[in-house]
Design an enzyme around this catalytic site. Structure first.
Site, mmCIF file in Angstrom:
data_model
loop_
_atom_site.group_PDB
_atom_site.id
_atom_site.type_symbol
_atom_site.label_atom_id
_atom_site.label_comp_id
_atom_site.label_asym_id
_atom_site.label_seq_id
_atom_site.Cartn_x
_atom_site.Cartn_y
_atom_site.Cartn_z
ATOM 1 N N LYS A 190 0.868 -1.282 -0.143
ATOM 2 C CA LYS A 190 -0.089 0.226 0.010
ATOM 3 C C LYS A 190 0.835 1.229 0.076
ATOM 4 C CE LYS A 190 -3.855 -2.225 2.115
ATOM 5 N NZ LYS A 190 -4.584 -2.723 3.249
ATOM 6 N N GLN A 227 -4.946 -1.400 9.596
ATOM 7 C CA GLN A 227 -4.723 -2.693 9.014
ATOM 8 C C GLN A 227 -5.321 -3.839 9.921
ATOM 9 O OE1 GLN A 227 -3.261 -3.359 6.029
ATOM 10 N NE2 GLN A 227 -4.043 -5.448 6.085
ATOM 11 N N ASP A 243 -10.844 3.001 3.976
ATOM 12 C CA ASP A 243 -11.201 1.273 3.711
ATOM 13 C C ASP A 243 -12.817 1.307 3.647
ATOM 14 O OD1 ASP A 243 -9.032 -0.419 3.482
ATOM 15 O OD2 ASP A 243 -8.649 -0.757 5.574
#
Ligand code: NAD
Length: 284
Positions: free
Chosen positions: A52, A96, A119
């Site tokens: 990422k 994460q 997200d």
């Protein structure tokens, strides 16, 4: 016609298409910024985070990694999120997953500012998706939709079957397919006669986490098969949920693992960060 979908190439094209928007932001003195919080040292998470961060650099997005120890107190993590929510140089904040077991993931996701939740896991963004309002859409489902669009796969009036019902992949993807006028079936661990249902699919998406769950006898000839699964095999190699070697001869189109949905997820994260930066500028 059997076609293997090149997710890497589609992702690269998507990232390239973001450059004009990044340049337009730069002209107004804004560089999109993404903060990634990683708690603990799960090896798979480390790889995802590295990918990422690298993709950010390629696209002109600034990234910062906040690595916290695996035994970090929940309060410390929540304080870090609050700081990043206030930081005007940060437009996207990503935590994460999975988090260490002692931390309540629901509380952490709820602490994110919804407009920075790149997200798309905050309940406000999931609610916006349910209601069909604009919000930040979870990256993997958005990536799957982008692949389908890129490949010209017709959805209106066709049967899309999603295997897996997680909040991260299966449920939001089913909503997006529905918004695009597909007739959608969601299957899961308690579904009876799974093969009978998957065989009806014009578009079949597997998001389970079980290698080779979907065999050729479960696929309608000519169907578009999208494999979200990432499974580590005993020999260390990666495999999806679909028995790729045998299903590719039945499917009309199919994504490989690796090189299918994975790169799209990362590209969508960058797209969401750039979008969040543009929206932040519009609000000022
Ligand atoms: P999850 O464990 O939260 O959900 C798995 C789902 O599969 C559940 O809804 C469960 O009901 C269903 N399921 C389990 N066994 C089943 C069976 N035998 N038959 C039918 N359904 C069954 O997982 P998740 O977070 O949704 O992830 C699914 C997979 O996708 C994992 O392999 C994960 O690593 C992968 N993933 C990939 C990406 C990517 O970028 N490519 C992103 C997120 C997740």
């Amino acid at each position: 016609m059997h076609k293997i979908i090149d997710g890497k190439a589609i992702a690269a094209a998507l990232r390239a298409s973001l450059k004009p928007e990044v340049a337009a932001l730069a002209a107004r003195g804004v560089r999109p910024g993404l903060a990634v919080i990683l708690a603990g040292d799960d090896p798979a998470s480390r790889v995802y985070v590295r990918n990422k961060v690298r993709a950010c650099e390629d696209t002109g997005v600034r990234s910062e990694l906040h690595a916290l120890p695996g035994d970090v107190a929940e309060g410390v993590l929540l304080d870090r999120i609050a700081e990043l929510n206030r930081d005007r140089t940060v437009h996207g904040v990503l935590v994460q997953l999975p988090l260490p077991a002692h931390i309540a993931v629901e509380r952490v996701l709820a602490a994110l500012a919804p407009e920075k939740d790149v997200d798309g896991f905050h309940h406000e963004n999931l609610g916006a998706l349910l209601a069909g309002r604009p919000g930040l859409v979870p990256c993997t489902p958005a990536g799957v939709m982008h692949i389908l669009e890129h490949e010209g796969v017709r959805l209106a009036g066709r049967h899309a079957v999603v295997v897996g019902r997680s909040n991260i992949v299966g449920k939001p993807l089913a909503l997006l397919l529905l918004q695009n006028d597909a007739t959608v079936t969601i299957c899961h661990s308690k579904t009876a006669q799974l093969a009978e249902i998957t065989r009806q699919a014009n578009v079949l998406v597997a998001a389970v986490g079980r290698a080779n769950l979907i065999g050729p006898e479960m696929v309608k000839p000519g169907a578009c098969v999208i494999d979200v699964g990432i499974n580590r095999l005993p020999d260390g190699s990666l495999a999806g949920d679909v028995d790729f070697g045998r299903v590719k001869d039945v499917a009309g189109r199919i994504t490989p693992v690796p090189g299918g949905v994975g790169p799209m997820t990362v590209a969508m994260l960058i797209a969401n960060t750039v979008r969040a930066a543009t929206r932040a500028l519009e609000r000022t």
